[in-house]
Scaffold this active site. Structure first.
Site, mmCIF file in Angstrom:
data_model
loop_
_atom_site.group_PDB
_atom_site.id
_atom_site.type_symbol
_atom_site.label_atom_id
_atom_site.label_comp_id
_atom_site.label_asym_id
_atom_site.label_seq_id
_atom_site.Cartn_x
_atom_site.Cartn_y
_atom_site.Cartn_z
ATOM 1 N N HIS A 129 -6.363 4.756 6.674
ATOM 2 C CA HIS A 129 -5.689 5.875 5.875
ATOM 3 C C HIS A 129 -5.857 6.961 6.733
ATOM 4 O O HIS A 129 -7.052 7.100 7.551
ATOM 5 C CB HIS A 129 -5.943 6.011 4.540
ATOM 6 N N HIS A 182 -7.906 -1.273 8.987
ATOM 7 C CA HIS A 182 -7.137 -0.597 7.851
ATOM 8 C C HIS A 182 -7.445 1.033 7.650
ATOM 9 O O HIS A 182 -8.310 1.214 7.027
ATOM 10 C CB HIS A 182 -7.086 -1.393 6.727
ATOM 11 N N CYS A 195 -3.904 5.022 -2.366
ATOM 12 C CA CYS A 195 -4.679 4.046 -3.507
ATOM 13 C C CYS A 195 -4.773 4.886 -4.878
ATOM 14 O O CYS A 195 -5.229 6.156 -4.751
ATOM 15 C CB CYS A 195 -5.981 3.604 -3.059
ATOM 16 N N ASP A 249 0.810 -1.273 0.171
ATOM 17 C CA ASP A 249 0.008 -0.105 -0.122
ATOM 18 C C ASP A 249 0.859 1.135 -0.102
ATOM 19 O O ASP A 249 0.455 2.283 -0.787
ATOM 20 C CB ASP A 249 -1.044 0.114 1.258
ATOM 21 N N ASN A 274 -1.485 5.602 5.039
ATOM 22 C CA ASN A 274 -1.946 4.863 6.322
ATOM 23 C C ASN A 274 -1.430 5.426 7.643
ATOM 24 O O ASN A 274 -0.391 6.149 7.428
ATOM 25 C CB ASN A 274 -1.564 3.332 6.086
HETATM 26 P P1 HMG Z 1 -9.682 -5.511 -16.345
HETATM 27 O O1 HMG Z 1 -9.041 -4.621 -17.330
HETATM 28 O O2 HMG Z 1 -11.063 -5.449 -16.363
HETATM 29 O O3 HMG Z 1 -9.039 -7.253 -16.480
HETATM 30 O O4 HMG Z 1 -8.804 -5.211 -14.848
HETATM 31 P P2 HMG Z 1 -9.096 -7.952 -17.579
HETATM 32 O O5 HMG Z 1 -9.347 -9.235 -17.051
HETATM 33 O O6 HMG Z 1 -10.197 -7.389 -18.703
HETATM 34 O O7 HMG Z 1 -7.701 -7.937 -18.498
HETATM 35 C C1 HMG Z 1 -7.025 -6.661 -18.827
HETATM 36 C C2 HMG Z 1 -5.673 -6.834 -19.201
HETATM 37 O O8 HMG Z 1 -5.001 -7.025 -17.917
HETATM 38 C C3 HMG Z 1 -5.190 -7.946 -19.898
HETATM 39 O O9 HMG Z 1 -3.985 -7.812 -20.370
HETATM 40 C C4 HMG Z 1 -5.046 -9.184 -18.655
HETATM 41 O O10 HMG Z 1 -3.847 -9.957 -19.011
HETATM 42 C C5 HMG Z 1 -4.119 -8.078 -17.802
HETATM 43 P P3 HMG Z 1 -3.820 -7.121 -21.940
HETATM 44 O O11 HMG Z 1 -4.490 -8.260 -22.741
HETATM 45 O O12 HMG Z 1 -4.489 -5.690 -21.912
HETATM 46 O O13 HMG Z 1 -2.478 -7.039 -22.307
HETATM 47 N N1 HMG Z 1 -4.672 -8.639 -16.227
HETATM 48 C C6 HMG Z 1 -3.388 -8.558 -15.405
HETATM 49 N N2 HMG Z 1 -2.302 -8.671 -15.546
HETATM 50 C C7 HMG Z 1 -1.553 -9.102 -14.490
HETATM 51 N N3 HMG Z 1 -1.886 -9.574 -13.340
HETATM 52 C C8 HMG Z 1 -3.489 -9.615 -13.125
HETATM 53 C C9 HMG Z 1 -4.386 -9.476 -14.355
HETATM 54 N N4 HMG Z 1 -5.488 -9.430 -14.342
HETATM 55 C C10 HMG Z 1 -5.659 -8.888 -15.502
HETATM 56 N N5 HMG Z 1 -3.719 -10.172 -12.095
HETATM 57 C C11 HMG Z 1 -7.830 -5.789 -12.920
HETATM 58 C C12 HMG Z 1 -9.046 -5.819 -13.762
HETATM 59 C C13 HMG Z 1 -8.313 -6.373 -11.517
HETATM 60 C C14 HMG Z 1 -6.699 -6.653 -13.425
HETATM 61 C C15 HMG Z 1 -7.371 -4.353 -12.860
HETATM 62 O O14 HMG Z 1 -8.497 -3.666 -12.376
HETATM 63 C C16 HMG Z 1 -6.360 -4.139 -11.740
HETATM 64 O O15 HMG Z 1 -5.279 -4.653 -11.774
HETATM 65 N N6 HMG Z 1 -6.595 -3.358 -10.665
HETATM 66 C C17 HMG Z 1 -5.796 -3.034 -9.816
HETATM 67 C C18 HMG Z 1 -6.280 -2.377 -8.677
HETATM 68 C C19 HMG Z 1 -5.116 -2.050 -7.508
HETATM 69 O O16 HMG Z 1 -4.197 -2.698 -7.291
HETATM 70 N N7 HMG Z 1 -5.670 -1.277 -6.551
HETATM 71 C C20 HMG Z 1 -4.801 -0.904 -5.487
HETATM 72 C C21 HMG Z 1 -4.836 -2.113 -4.469
HETATM 73 S S1 HMG Z 1 -6.465 -1.975 -3.435
HETATM 74 C C22 HMG Z 1 -6.215 -0.660 -2.210
HETATM 75 O O17 HMG Z 1 -5.000 -0.036 -2.330
HETATM 76 C C23 HMG Z 1 -7.081 -0.656 -0.940
HETATM 77 C C24 HMG Z 1 -6.433 -1.422 0.316
HETATM 78 O O18 HMG Z 1 -5.264 -0.918 0.697
HETATM 79 C C25 HMG Z 1 -7.612 -1.271 1.376
HETATM 80 C C26 HMG Z 1 -8.042 0.055 1.402
HETATM 81 O O19 HMG Z 1 -7.346 1.121 1.764
HETATM 82 O O20 HMG Z 1 -9.007 0.451 0.984
HETATM 83 C C27 HMG Z 1 -6.304 -3.038 -0.114
HETATM 84 MG MG MG Z 2 -5.225 1.057 1.897
#
Ligand code: HMG
Ligand code: MG
Length: 306
Positions: A209, A207, A240, A16, A249
């Site tokens: 922030h 968790h 994020c 994060d 955080n």
């Molecule tokens: P999408 O575009 O809907 O997915 O993204 P898709 O299945 O249509 O795939 C699109 C492309 O992404 C394809 O590649 C896939 O192969 C690739 P392309 O054909 O365009 O070259 N792909 C991936 N590549 C690597 N690893 C994977 C993966 N999945 C698909 N796992 C997806 C959907 C979920 C992948 C996208 O929206 C994403 O990666 N989001 C990331 C969000 C994120 O990391 N946010 C931050 C973390 S959450 C947070 O911080 C909150 C937390 O701290 C708690 C809080 O504070 O609230 C936890």
């Molecule tokens: Mg967070």
């Protein structure tokens, strides 16, 4: 007031904390940060996420980071996975735990993982099943549990509903996340209560922030409920990319200072933790965003010149 005698902290700094950094942080720096955190006594570290590198470029080096860590058998290393593709990529890197991340807000779910809450649960179900079959622990994060940058206030019932859905697919533990740091103690307690309707006390965490400076107060409010597991981020790093305006955080240093002040055991060496915070902050070209760390550093400097 009776607080839990012991608190378990997950340092989410390497994940994060760094995911929102615009500047490239080399894998070697991330690995060194993990090493310094474990040396400081952290036994739960969120190392990386296996998400799309197009969405979060900073986490693209997850393989190198996981491979570079000198593991301790008493540390649990966790990684975020949004889907089966993420789990399949993560498994060879041998995490101890995976974290699926959903939201109590429909709009945030769409912005963050490009699907609705219902679709996210459908996606998570096989991830959870396969992770458990592989012998991993599975945690779930419920983002925007108090407020959402797009929808505003979130009712506790919506947190309860996501907790119920996560329980239904076998998620072992839920983290109630105030993604944009808008919560205040009573609202956080209501959100936590909603999660506790579906999970026992030993399988929930907070968790927070610190955008509005409420994170420590919110931790205290949860301690009053008996909650004893929290996420925190060394040097107050974090944010994020899909929750604009959200800051870091709660700083692990500040939280440890509070907990030790309350006589609560953490197993963490605060001075070594401050050093870990200085290490990563220096690498990022700034001071630690931790009041306790900066106060301790000023005291050290004063002692050195006395
Ligand atoms: P999408 O575009 O809907 O997915 O993204 P898709 O299945 O249509 O795939 C699109 C492309 O992404 C394809 O590649 C896939 O192969 C690739 P392309 O054909 O365009 O070259 N792909 C991936 N590549 C690597 N690893 C994977 C993966 N999945 C698909 N796992 C997806 C959907 C979920 C992948 C996208 O929206 C994403 O990666 N989001 C990331 C969000 C994120 O990391 N946010 C931050 C973390 S959450 C947070 O911080 C909150 C937390 O701290 C708690 C809080 O504070 O609230 C936890
Ligand atoms: Mg967070």
């Amino acid at each position: 007031m009776k607080y839990p005698p012991k608190v378990q902290l997950v340092d989410v700094g390497p994940r994060d904390g760094l995911q929102n950094e615009a500047q490239h942080v080399p894998a070697a720096v991330k690995v060194e940060l993990v090493h310094r955190l474990q040396t400081a006594g952290l036994r739960f570290i969120e190392v990386a996420s296996f998400v799309s590198p197009k969405w979060v470029p900073q986490m693209a080096d997850h393989d190198a980071v996981m491979a570079g860590i000198q593991r301790r058998t008493d540390v649990r290393y966790s990684v975020l996975v949004p889907n089966l593709r993420g789990l399949e990529a993560a498994l060879p890197t041998r995490p101890d735990e995976v974290v699926v991340f959903g939201a109590a807000s429909e709009a945030f779910s769409q912005k963050n993982i490009n699907c609705s809450i219902a679709q996210s649960i459908e996606r998570f179900a096989p991830v959870v099943e396969q992770a458990l079959a592989a012998g991993l622990r599975v945690r779930g994060a419920i983002s925007c549990a108090v407020g959402c940058p797009y929808e505003g206030d979130i009712a506790p019932e919506r947190v309860g509903e996501v907790a119920r859905l996560m329980k239904g697919i076998g998620v072992q533990h839920v983290g109630m996340a105030d993604t944009i740091g808008v919560g205040t103690p009573q609202r956080v307690q209501a959100a936590m209560d909603a999660a506790l309707a579906h999970y026992p006390l030993h399988e929930v965490s907070g968790h927070f922030h610190d955008t509005y400076g409420q994170a420590l107060a919110n931790v205290l409010a949860c301690l009053e409920m008996g909650v004893w597991q929290f996420d925190a981020s060394v040097a107050g790093l974090g944010g994020c990319p899909f929750a604009k305006g959200a800051t870091g955080n709660v700083a692990t240093e500040d939280l440890v200072y509070l907990l030790h002040g309350l006589g609560i055991e953490t197993g963490i060496d605060l001075q070594a933790l401050v050093d870990a915070g200085v290490f990563i902050s220096t690498a990022l070209g700034r001071k630690p965003q931790s009041r306790a760390a900066n106060a301790l550093l000023a005291r050290r400097a004063a002692l050195a010149t006395a």
